[in-house]
Design a protein around this motif. Structure first.
Motif, PDB file in Angstrom:
ATOM      1  N   LEU A 171       0.819  -1.212   0.000  1.00  0.00           N
ATOM      2  CA  LEU A 171       0.000   0.000   0.000  1.00  0.00           C
ATOM      3  C   LEU A 171       0.852   1.262   0.000  1.00  0.00           C
ATOM      4  CD1 LEU A 171      -2.968  -0.921   2.373  1.00  0.00           C
ATOM      5  CD2 LEU A 171      -2.986  -0.671  -0.113  1.00  0.00           C
ATOM      6  N   ASP A 172       1.961   1.246   0.709  1.00  0.00           N
ATOM      7  CA  ASP A 172       2.859   2.395   0.689  1.00  0.00           C
ATOM      8  C   ASP A 172       3.442   2.617  -0.694  1.00  0.00           C
ATOM      9  OD1 ASP A 172       2.441   2.944   3.345  1.00  0.00           O
ATOM     10  OD2 ASP A 172       4.286   1.946   4.037  1.00  0.00           O
ATOM     11  N   GLU A 173       3.824   1.543  -1.360  1.00  0.00           N
ATOM     12  CA  GLU A 173       4.434   1.672  -2.685  1.00  0.00           C
ATOM     13  C   GLU A 173       3.414   2.068  -3.755  1.00  0.00           C
ATOM     14  OE1 GLU A 173       7.663   1.569  -3.683  1.00  0.00           O
ATOM     15  OE2 GLU A 173       8.125   1.488  -1.552  1.00  0.00           O
ATOM     16  N   ILE A 174       2.190   1.573  -3.659  1.00  0.00           N
ATOM     17  CA  ILE A 174       1.171   1.882  -4.672  1.00  0.00           C
ATOM     18  C   ILE A 174       0.814   3.365  -4.670  1.00  0.00           C
ATOM     19  CG2 ILE A 174      -1.296   1.559  -5.167  1.00  0.00           C
ATOM     20  CD1 ILE A 174      -0.888  -1.402  -4.696  1.00  0.00           C
ATOM     21  N   ASN A 175       0.916   3.996  -3.516  1.00  0.00           N
ATOM     22  CA  ASN A 175       0.537   5.407  -3.408  1.00  0.00           C
ATOM     23  C   ASN A 175       1.682   6.369  -3.723  1.00  0.00           C
ATOM     24  OD1 ASN A 175      -2.096   4.774  -2.659  1.00  0.00           O
ATOM     25  ND2 ASN A 175      -1.513   4.564  -0.510  1.00  0.00           N
ATOM     26  N   LYS A 176       2.801   5.895  -4.220  1.00  0.00           N
ATOM     27  CA  LYS A 176       3.925   6.774  -4.532  1.00  0.00           C
ATOM     28  C   LYS A 176       3.790   7.360  -5.935  1.00  0.00           C
ATOM     29  CE  LYS A 176       7.172   5.074  -1.209  1.00  0.00           C
ATOM     30  NZ  LYS A 176       8.470   4.502  -0.951  1.00  0.00           N
ATOM     31  N   GLN A 177       4.546   8.430  -6.166  1.00  0.00           N
ATOM     32  CA  GLN A 177       4.423   9.182  -7.412  1.00  0.00           C
ATOM     33  C   GLN A 177       4.879   8.401  -8.644  1.00  0.00           C
ATOM     34  OE1 GLN A 177       3.143  12.228  -8.137  1.00  0.00           O
ATOM     35  NE2 GLN A 177       2.339  12.210  -6.042  1.00  0.00           N
ATOM     36  N   TYR A 178       5.896   7.576  -8.515  1.00  0.00           N
ATOM     37  CA  TYR A 178       6.380   6.864  -9.700  1.00  0.00           C
ATOM     38  C   TYR A 178       5.347   5.867 -10.222  1.00  0.00           C
ATOM     39  CZ  TYR A 178       7.605   2.762  -6.882  1.00  0.00           C
ATOM     40  OH  TYR A 178       7.566   1.666  -6.065  1.00  0.00           O
ATOM     41  N   VAL A 179       4.471   5.368  -9.360  1.00  0.00           N
ATOM     42  CA  VAL A 179       3.409   4.465  -9.809  1.00  0.00           C
ATOM     43  C   VAL A 179       2.379   5.257 -10.610  1.00  0.00           C
ATOM     44  CG1 VAL A 179       1.595   2.898  -9.049  1.00  0.00           C
ATOM     45  CG2 VAL A 179       3.786   2.915  -7.875  1.00  0.00           C
ATOM     46  N   LEU A 180       2.052   6.448 -10.148  1.00  0.00           N
ATOM     47  CA  LEU A 180       1.127   7.322 -10.882  1.00  0.00           C
ATOM     48  C   LEU A 180       1.725   7.696 -12.242  1.00  0.00           C
ATOM     49  CD1 LEU A 180      -1.522   8.923 -10.821  1.00  0.00           C
ATOM     50  CD2 LEU A 180      -0.242  10.792  -9.770  1.00  0.00           C
ATOM     51  N   THR A 181       3.032   7.955 -12.261  1.00  0.00           N
ATOM     52  CA  THR A 181       3.701   8.284 -13.518  1.00  0.00           C
ATOM     53  C   THR A 181       3.680   7.088 -14.473  1.00  0.00           C
ATOM     54  OG1 THR A 181       5.159   9.798 -12.329  1.00  0.00           O
ATOM     55  CG2 THR A 181       5.862   9.095 -14.505  1.00  0.00           C
ATOM     56  N   ALA A 182       3.937   5.905 -13.964  1.00  0.00           N
ATOM     57  CA  ALA A 182       3.927   4.707 -14.808  1.00  0.00           C
ATOM     58  C   ALA A 182       2.535   4.462 -15.384  1.00  0.00           C
ATOM     59  CB  ALA A 182       4.392   3.492 -14.011  1.00  0.00           C
ATOM     60  N   ARG A 183       1.501   4.678 -14.582  1.00  0.00           N
ATOM     61  CA  ARG A 183       0.127   4.499 -15.087  1.00  0.00           C
ATOM     62  C   ARG A 183      -0.208   5.554 -16.132  1.00  0.00           C
ATOM     63  NH1 ARG A 183      -2.193   3.221  -9.269  1.00  0.00           N
ATOM     64  NH2 ARG A 183      -2.120   0.962  -9.354  1.00  0.00           N
ATOM     65  N   SER A 184       0.240   6.790 -15.913  1.00  0.00           N
ATOM     66  CA  SER A 184      -0.088   7.861 -16.863  1.00  0.00           C
ATOM     67  C   SER A 184       0.669   7.699 -18.178  1.00  0.00           C
ATOM     68  CB  SER A 184       0.202   9.225 -16.244  1.00  0.00           C
ATOM     69  OG  SER A 184       1.577   9.368 -15.990  1.00  0.00           O
ATOM     70  N   LYS A 185       1.793   6.962 -18.163  1.00  0.00           N
ATOM     71  CA  LYS A 185       2.518   6.673 -19.403  1.00  0.00           C
ATOM     72  C   LYS A 185       1.797   5.620 -20.235  1.00  0.00           C
ATOM     73  CE  LYS A 185       6.715   5.525 -18.754  1.00  0.00           C
ATOM     74  NZ  LYS A 185       8.077   5.181 -18.307  1.00  0.00           N
ATOM     75  N   GLY A 186       0.785   4.981 -19.663  1.00  0.00           N
ATOM     76  CA  GLY A 186       0.006   4.014 -20.418  1.00  0.00           C
ATOM     77  C   GLY A 186       0.413   2.568 -20.193  1.00  0.00           C
ATOM     78  N   LEU A 187       1.208   2.290 -19.180  1.00  0.00           N
ATOM     79  CA  LEU A 187       1.583   0.907 -18.902  1.00  0.00           C
ATOM     80  C   LEU A 187       0.373   0.129 -18.382  1.00  0.00           C
ATOM     81  CD1 LEU A 187       5.038   1.380 -17.138  1.00  0.00           C
ATOM     82  CD2 LEU A 187       4.613   0.702 -19.489  1.00  0.00           C
ATOM     83  N   THR A 188       0.347  -1.144 -18.683  1.00  0.00           N
ATOM     84  CA  THR A 188      -0.747  -1.981 -18.183  1.00  0.00           C
ATOM     85  C   THR A 188      -0.638  -2.123 -16.668  1.00  0.00           C
ATOM     86  OG1 THR A 188       0.497  -4.032 -18.421  1.00  0.00           O
ATOM     87  CG2 THR A 188      -0.793  -3.293 -20.340  1.00  0.00           C
ATOM     88  N   GLU A 189      -1.738  -2.482 -16.050  1.00  0.00           N
ATOM     89  CA  GLU A 189      -1.761  -2.611 -14.585  1.00  0.00           C
ATOM     90  C   GLU A 189      -0.805  -3.712 -14.116  1.00  0.00           C
ATOM     91  OE1 GLU A 189      -2.923  -1.207 -10.912  1.00  0.00           O
ATOM     92  OE2 GLU A 189      -3.372  -0.393 -12.896  1.00  0.00           O
ATOM     93  N   ASN A 190      -0.731  -4.822 -14.852  1.00  0.00           N
ATOM     94  CA  ASN A 190       0.212  -5.886 -14.494  1.00  0.00           C
ATOM     95  C   ASN A 190       1.649  -5.402 -14.586  1.00  0.00           C
ATOM     96  OD1 ASN A 190      -1.648  -7.828 -13.848  1.00  0.00           O
ATOM     97  ND2 ASN A 190      -1.642  -8.758 -15.893  1.00  0.00           N
ATOM     98  N   ARG A 191       1.973  -4.644 -15.608  1.00  0.00           N
ATOM     99  CA  ARG A 191       3.337  -4.121 -15.766  1.00  0.00           C
ATOM    100  C   ARG A 191       3.671  -3.148 -14.634  1.00  0.00           C
ATOM    101  NH1 ARG A 191       8.321  -4.863 -16.908  1.00  0.00           N
ATOM    102  NH2 ARG A 191       9.334  -3.142 -17.903  1.00  0.00           N
ATOM    103  N   VAL A 192       2.716  -2.336 -14.244  1.00  0.00           N
ATOM    104  CA  VAL A 192       2.939  -1.387 -13.144  1.00  0.00           C
ATOM    105  C   VAL A 192       3.155  -2.149 -11.838  1.00  0.00           C
ATOM    106  CG1 VAL A 192       1.859   0.412 -11.744  1.00  0.00           C
ATOM    107  CG2 VAL A 192       1.677   0.499 -14.228  1.00  0.00           C
ATOM    108  N   LEU A 193       2.282  -3.136 -11.578  1.00  0.00           N
ATOM    109  CA  LEU A 193       2.373  -3.857 -10.312  1.00  0.00           C
ATOM    110  C   LEU A 193       3.617  -4.726 -10.225  1.00  0.00           C
ATOM    111  CD1 LEU A 193      -1.335  -4.858  -9.648  1.00  0.00           C
ATOM    112  CD2 LEU A 193       0.014  -3.116  -8.510  1.00  0.00           C
ATOM    113  N   TYR A 194       3.880  -5.524 -11.272  1.00  0.00           N
ATOM    114  CA  TYR A 194       4.998  -6.454 -11.208  1.00  0.00           C
ATOM    115  C   TYR A 194       6.331  -5.799 -11.563  1.00  0.00           C
ATOM    116  CZ  TYR A 194       1.550 -10.079 -10.654  1.00  0.00           C
ATOM    117  OH  TYR A 194       0.523 -10.848 -10.177  1.00  0.00           O
ATOM    118  N   GLY A 195       6.318  -4.816 -12.441  1.00  0.00           N
ATOM    119  CA  GLY A 195       7.569  -4.187 -12.861  1.00  0.00           C
ATOM    120  C   GLY A 195       8.048  -3.106 -11.927  1.00  0.00           C
TER     121      GLY A 195
END
Length: 165
Positions: free
Chosen positions: A51-75
């Motif tokens: 939960l701490d990692e999901i709420n960080k800025q780099y996760v928001l950036t990765a999602r906004s770049k268009g990465l799939t949810e699996n790629r964001v979570l596992y990568g």
């Protein structure tokens, strides 16, 4: 399931296969109780780390770049969250194993290191206290070494050899 001891009466007269089966039958409930207790602690550690990692800025950036949810979570999230879990694992395992072992040994009438250490403190048996402390500390150091090795496996960016002394 039997509630006390490690063997049944007449254990010496059993065949080898019956002895192994009897021993595992007696040890299954204490092991299950220990695993359930440690599972709750490790689950909380894992949940809070993710939960701490999901709420960080780099996760928001990765999602906004268009990465799939699996790629964001596992990568991205998984690797960084696992570092926190690996760092906290030895301390959590030692706390779970050693404090839980005495309680489980008392409940199931088993003779083990937890109960031996507790009884030696009550009886002021200093050589036994130091012996159990030595074994617990050695196990803790081995777990810490394993966690440091696992660091490099999970995240190859961490390299202990390239550091200057």
């Amino acid at each position: 399931f039997p509630l006390r001891g490690l063997t049944s009466p007449g254990f010496d007269e059993m065949t080898l296969w019956e002895q192994v089966k009897d021993y595992f039958w007696h040890i299954s409930l204490p092991v299950f109780a220990s695993v359930i207790g440690s599972f709750a602690t490790l689950t909380m550690l894992t949940k809070n780390s993710f939960l701490d990692e999901i709420n960080k800025q780099y996760v928001l950036t990765a999602r906004s770049k268009g990465l799939t949810e699996n790629r964001v979570l596992y990568g991205h999230v998984f690797r960084n969250a696992m570092l926190l879990i690996i760092a906290g694992m030895p301390a959590a395992l030692i706390g779970i194993f050693f404090t839980g072992s005495m309680l489980i040994e008392v409940i199931f009438s088993l003779d083990g290191l937890g109960l031996l250490g507790y009884e030696s403190v009550i009886n002021r048996d200093y050589p036994v206290i130091f012996g159990t402390l030595y074994i617990f500390t050695l196990l803790g150091l081995i777990l810490k070494l394993i966690s440091d090795i696992t660091y490099v496996v999970v995240d190859p960016r961490i390299d202990f050899e390239s550091r200057e002394h």
